[in-house]
Design a protein around this motif. Structure first.
Motif, short mmCIF file in Angstrom:
data_model
loop_
_atom_site.label_atom_id
_atom_site.label_comp_id
_atom_site.label_asym_id
_atom_site.label_seq_id
_atom_site.Cartn_x
_atom_site.Cartn_y
_atom_site.Cartn_z
N UNK A 1 0.80 -1.21 0.00
CA UNK A 1 0.00 0.00 0.00
C UNK A 1 0.84 1.27 0.00
N UNK A 2 0.27 2.29 -0.64
CA UNK A 2 0.95 3.59 -0.73
C UNK A 2 1.44 4.08 0.62
N UNK A 3 0.47 4.19 1.56
CA UNK A 3 0.82 4.77 2.85
C UNK A 3 1.93 3.98 3.53
N UNK A 4 1.91 2.66 3.35
CA UNK A 4 2.95 1.83 3.95
C UNK A 4 4.32 2.22 3.41
N UNK A 5 4.37 2.34 2.08
CA UNK A 5 5.63 2.70 1.44
C UNK A 5 6.09 4.08 1.88
N UNK A 6 5.15 5.02 1.85
CA UNK A 6 5.48 6.38 2.26
C UNK A 6 6.02 6.40 3.69
N UNK A 7 5.33 5.70 4.57
CA UNK A 7 5.76 5.68 5.96
C UNK A 7 7.14 5.05 6.12
N UNK A 8 7.36 4.00 5.38
CA UNK A 8 8.67 3.35 5.46
C UNK A 8 9.77 4.34 5.11
#
Lengths: 203, 203
Positions: free
Chosen positions: B8-15
């Motif tokens: 998911x987008x947010x997961x990647x962004x957060x990482x």
DNA sequence: TAGAATCCGGACCCTGGGTCCGCTTCAACG
DNA sequence: CGTTGAAGCGGACCCAGGGTCCGGATTCTA
């Protein structure tokens, strides 16, 4: 000054008890990590307060143990007979010193590991490291043709780092004598190339 | 497998956010010790849960950061041009490798320190150490007259240990170039004496 | 033996890594 | 678009372990 000698009987007795218990625990347990201060106190039959008053903190306890173990080596180095003592010619003393350091780490693996890896401050600030390094440096300095004694002393001592020794002895099962001879060869190589005339690195 | 790429987008962004925040914190703060996981999470504008799901544990985060930083060096070593790449003759490649290791530690002092000194398991089990050691060992093996490549590789790498580098650069204020040249000299000495006939250790 | 200084010890505190779970957000699909 | 369920979020929570505190016991001194 949390390290001064106590006066009362019970204080002295307890100090000894703690030292003994800690020693036993560190040699028995796999990793120094799972020797907790509470463990030591319990195993010595003493309260945590006592433990901490006697040694200040975990590092203090480790240091006390270490110094005690190191004492004979220190004496052998400072005033003993060759090849460790001060009478020894530099070329022979350097390998002897490093061999002594290695053997010490081998004989006190867990302890050395606990002390060097004690999270906080680097092992390079420890006073006993300064001693080893200062001495080695001084001896190296007497070898003609060797430069960078300071760095060289550090680099040589690094080859006897507790966790490396632990890794080799524990993980890779390198036998003691083999390790000693490998270190000796290594030291020899470092010392050999300096002063020999005609030994140049072909460019 | 706590390290796989999220979808998911947010997961990647957060990482990414976490990685960046941690990076910043580690370079900014004095000691890696006082960069707490909560700090990282807060600074990345993320909950602790997110942080731990993404990297498993503190060591995982450190590893991820370290690997990212190490990546260019790794590529230069594995497939780059001389003097780091595989085309280089062994005698020249060994000092180049060690110089690269040293420079890396100098450029990433806090991070390397945090990773090597991360209490728990020894740095010698880390997969990136195994890589360096394996490679160095292999290259050493190609130098005629050199024995004990395995130990020698360990010993040479030990001279670039993060806490030693930190001590020299931070405490003793040894300038970068001086340190590099000292290490280079040291390596030269180790390599020099091996193949020369007639250089024997007088017993 | 009385008094006081010292020491004992375990209950307590606090930090920091790691977990849990109800709520939110994303993206796939109708 | 609206629905939906799964993936992800985040902060309250847990726990271990180092370090502190202080009422009571012990030891030295007179």
């Amino acid at each position: 000054m949390p390290e001064r000698q106590p006066s009362r009987r019970d204080a002295i007795r307890n100090r000894e008890a703690v030292l003994a218990a800690a020693d036993a625990l560190f040699t028995r347990r796999q990793s120094p990590e799972d020797v907790t201060m509470a463990d030591v106190a319990a195993s010595a039959g003493v309260g945590k307060g006592t433990l901490f008053r006697a040694f200040g903190d975990r590092a203090g306890l480790l240091r006390a143990l270490y110094e005690a173990r190191l004492e004979p080596v220190r004496r052998a180095v400072e005033s003993g007979p060759p090849p460790l003592g001060p009478e020894t010619p530099p070329r022979d003393r350097v390998p002897a010193l490093l061999d002594a350091a290695l053997c010490f780490k081998l004989d006190n693996r867990r302890l050395a590991l606990a002390l060097e890896g004690s999270g906080g401050s680097s092992p390079y600030r420890a006073e006993h490291y300064e001693r080893w390094h200062g001495l080695l440096r001084a001896v190296l300095e007497q070898i003609p043709g060797l430069t960078d004694s300071d760095f060289t002393a550090h680099a040589l001592l690094a080859a006897t780092r507790a966790d490396l020794v632990e890794h080799l002895a524990g993980e890779e099962r390198v036998p003691r004598e083999r390790m000693r001879s490998q270190l000796a060869h290594f030291v020899t190589r470092v010392l050999a190339s300096g002063p020999l005339p005609g030994v140049t690195v072909e460019e």
